[in-house]
Design a protein around this motif. Structure first.
Motif, PDB file in Angstrom:
ATOM      1  N   UNK A   1     -10.854  20.605  38.645  1.00  0.00           N
ATOM      2  CA  UNK A   1     -10.510  21.880  39.274  1.00  0.00           C
ATOM      3  C   UNK A   1     -11.782  22.354  39.968  1.00  0.00           C
ATOM      4  N   UNK A   2     -11.829  22.140  41.276  1.00  0.00           N
ATOM      5  CA  UNK A   2     -13.003  22.503  42.058  1.00  0.00           C
ATOM      6  C   UNK A   2     -12.710  23.648  42.994  1.00  0.00           C
ATOM      7  N   UNK A   3     -13.722  24.435  43.286  1.00  0.00           N
ATOM      8  CA  UNK A   3     -13.533  25.617  44.117  1.00  0.00           C
ATOM      9  C   UNK A   3     -12.892  25.272  45.458  1.00  0.00           C
TER      10      UNK A   3
ATOM     11  N   UNK B   1     -15.529  22.690  38.506  1.00  0.00           N
ATOM     12  CA  UNK B   1     -16.671  22.395  39.376  1.00  0.00           C
ATOM     13  C   UNK B   1     -16.858  23.462  40.447  1.00  0.00           C
ATOM     14  N   UNK B   2     -18.088  23.949  40.547  1.00  0.00           N
ATOM     15  CA  UNK B   2     -18.519  24.744  41.702  1.00  0.00           C
ATOM     16  C   UNK B   2     -19.656  23.953  42.338  1.00  0.00           C
TER      17      UNK B   2
ATOM     18  N   UNK C   1     -22.499  23.824  39.423  1.00  0.00           N
ATOM     19  CA  UNK C   1     -21.971  24.142  38.094  1.00  0.00           C
ATOM     20  C   UNK C   1     -20.847  23.191  37.734  1.00  0.00           C
ATOM     21  N   UNK C   2     -20.928  22.608  36.550  1.00  0.00           N
ATOM     22  CA  UNK C   2     -19.887  21.716  36.037  1.00  0.00           C
ATOM     23  C   UNK C   2     -19.619  22.081  34.585  1.00  0.00           C
ATOM     24  N   UNK C   3     -18.350  22.178  34.229  1.00  0.00           N
ATOM     25  CA  UNK C   3     -17.982  22.438  32.837  1.00  0.00           C
ATOM     26  C   UNK C   3     -16.803  21.552  32.473  1.00  0.00           C
ATOM     27  N   UNK C   4     -16.867  20.932  31.321  1.00  0.00           N
ATOM     28  CA  UNK C   4     -15.754  20.138  30.808  1.00  0.00           C
ATOM     29  C   UNK C   4     -14.955  21.001  29.833  1.00  0.00           C
TER      30      UNK C   4
ATOM     31  N   UNK D   1     -14.560  28.469  38.087  1.00  0.00           N
ATOM     32  CA  UNK D   1     -15.735  27.681  38.467  1.00  0.00           C
ATOM     33  C   UNK D   1     -17.010  28.518  38.500  1.00  0.00           C
ATOM     34  N   UNK D   2     -16.888  29.816  38.655  1.00  0.00           N
ATOM     35  CA  UNK D   2     -18.072  30.687  38.653  1.00  0.00           C
ATOM     36  C   UNK D   2     -18.564  30.979  37.238  1.00  0.00           C
TER      37      UNK D   2
END
Length: 275
Positions: free
Chosen positions: A72-74, A96-97, A115-118, A221-222
C-alpha cells in the motif's frame, strides 16, 4: 511465515530501502527539472518522478523479499484508492511512503525520508525510517525496541517546567475546523509549530528532541512507521477519543504521539477541549 521473516529479514529490508533511495531519490535531490514535479491535489501537495520510481522500486523489492505480501503505497493509492482495502486483508502489507516530505525534497531541504512499515491485519510489526540526505536510518520491531543508526532509541520524558514542543499538522494542509482544534495547543506551557516531514517528526519524538506530534489526517503511509518507532522507543499514542490509532482508517481525529503517557494525555485533553 511472518515470524520467520521478522527473525531474519529486517536487514534485507533495510538494504532494499537504501538501494531504492540510492537509485531513485538521491540522484534527483536538488537536480529535479520543472517537468518532473506535478501537483496532485493543490499547490502544496506535490509528487515527483522520484516518488513514483522509488515506490515502484520498493514494491518490486519488498514483495520479492516476502512472497505473498502486498504494498500500500502513497502513489499507488492516489491512482487507485481501492488498494487501501489491502490493509484489512489477510496478506502481509508493506505500507510505503517513498518520499515523505516531498515539498522539502523539491525545495532542496534535506528533511525528507523514505518510510516503510510491515503490517498484518492492522498490527504494525516492523518499520524503517530512512533520511538519506541526513544519513539516518531508524528501525523498529514490535516488542524488539528501536534503534537509530544502530544505537537504541528512548523517548525519555520532558524536562519539568519547560514548554512542551509539539509539531502539528501544517496549516497549508488543514481546513478551518482542523485549525480551530489545533489552536487549543496555543496555550501556556505548550509551544506548537507546523510539522515538516511527518516521519522525521516521529523520529524526533523517539529521540526525545520533540515532546509530541498532533496530526489531523490519517494517511497510513505518513504515520505507520513513526507510530511503531515511537512505541518501541517507550512513547505513547492515541486519538482524541482515547483509542489506538488504526492504520485501517476510521479514526476519530486529531491524534497524538508523545514521549510519555503524561504528555500524551495533556495534549489530547487540550485537543478535546475544542468540543
Amino acid at each position: 511465515m511472518i515470524d520467520e521473516f521478522l527473525a531474519g529479514g529486517l536487514t534485507d529490508v533495510e538494504e532494499a530501502v537504501r538501494k531504492a533511495a540510492a537509485a531513485e531519490i538521491v540522484p534527483r535531490f536538488r537536480q529535479l527539472a520543472a517537468d518532473e514535479i506535478v501537483e496532485k491535489n493543490g499547490p502544496h501537495d506535490l509528487v515527483t518522478v522520484a516518488d513514483r520510481l522509488a515506490e515502484e522500486h520498493l514494491t518490486a523489492a519488498l514483495t520479492a523479499l516476502l512472497p505473498g505480501s502486498v504494498v500500500v503505497g502513497e502513489e499507488a493509492v492516489h491512482a487507485d484508492p481501492r488498494i487501501l482495502l489491502s490493509l484489512g486483508g489477510d496478506a502481509p502489507v508493506w505500507i510505503v511512503d517513498p518520499v515523505d516530505g516531498t515539498r522539502q525534497f523539491v525545495q532542496g531541504d534535506p528533511g525528507f525520508a523514505t518510510l516503510v512499515c510491515l503490517a498484518h491485519r492492522g498490527e504494525l510489526l516492523a518499520s524503517w525510517t530512512y533520511a538519506p540526505a541526513l544519513d539516518l536510518m531508524a528501525v523498529a520491531r514490535r516488542g524488539g525496541g528501536a534503534v537509530l543508526n544502530g544505537t537504541p532509541l528512548r523517548c525519555g520524558v520532558p524536562e519539568p517546567g519547560r514548554d512542551l514542543e509539539v509539531a502539528t499538522s501544517h496549516f497549508d494542509f488543514t481546513d478551518d475546523e482542523q485549525k480551530r482544534v489545533l489552536a487549543t495547543l496555543l496555550t501556556d506551557g505548550v509551544a506548537p509549530r507546523p510539522c515538516g516531514s511527518a516521519g522525521l517528526e516521529y523520529l524526533h519524538v523517539a529521540q526525545g528532541s520533540l515532546d509530541a506530534v498532533a496530526f489531523s489526517w490519517e494517511n497510513p503511509w505518513d504515520h505507520a512507521a513513526g507510530l511503531l518507532l515511537v512505541a518501541e522507543a517507550g512513547g505513547a499514542s492515541a486519538t482524541v477519543a482515547g483509542e489506538p490509532f488504526r492504520v485501517t482508517g476510521g479514526n476519530t481525529l486529531p491524534f497524538s504521539a508523545a514521549r510519555d503517557e503524561t504528555t500524551l494525555r495533556h495534549i489530547l485533553g487540550l485537543l478535546a477541549s475544542a468540543g
